[in-house]
Design a protein around this motif. Structure first.
Motif: not given
Length: 164
Positions: A2-4, A51-53, A78, A81
């Motif tokens: 995952t990233t954010r 903000s998202w993940k 983004a 990661s």
């Protein structure tokens, strides 16, 4: 992996705001409600940050979901990661969409072949090298979006607690 990242909707007509939320929800797989505030740089439009993940590649999916609306100005970022470089997408009604790969410190990473092509076009007299490099770095998009980035009255303030 995952990233954010962050979605910045710099300006959207009021009628488009729920459609933006639905598009973002469709990509992220859950209900999304953005906090819309007036955009002082363009009266009659609204702005929001979210903000998202998600999985690596989510930024490109968000940009793709939003790119078809002509009256929308937005950016999607983004963070890098372990599985992927960072990304930045910028979109304006006049310029369309810009994509850049970003490194760990936020610098734009320009692939060799794009630099070689810019050099070849300038060498052949098709364009100016400075203008080509500006496009590779997204300068026309930055120039157009800068007045919209200004956090007007009532915009959320993001405090940074960790410095890399």
């Amino acid at each position: 992996m995952t990233t954010r990242g962050v979605l910045y909707v710099h300006s959207a007509p009021r009628a488009l705001c729920p459609h933006v939320e639905w598009a973002v929800a469709g990509v992220l797989g859950g209900r999304v409600q953005l906090d819309w505030i007036r955009q002082p740089a363009s009266p009659g439009t609204w702005r929001a940050e979210f903000s998202w993940k998600g999985e690596a590649g989510t930024a490109s999916k968000l940009a793709s979901a939003l790119r078809g609306w002509h009256l929308l100005r937005f950016e999607v970022t983004a963070e890098p990661s372990a599985a992927a470089e960072g990304e930045r997408y910028s979109a304006t009604p006049d310029l369309g969409i810009f994509h850049a790969v970003t490194g760990i410190h936020g610098d734009i990473l320009v692939p060799e072949d794009r630099l070689r092509a810019a050099l070849a076009r300038s060498t052949q007299g098709e364009t100016d090298l400075e203008a080509e490099i500006a496009k590779l770095l997204g300068k026309p998009w930055d120039d157009e979006l800068e007045p919209f980035r200004y956090a007007g009255e009532g915009a959320p303030v993001r405090w940074l607690h960790q410095v890399v």
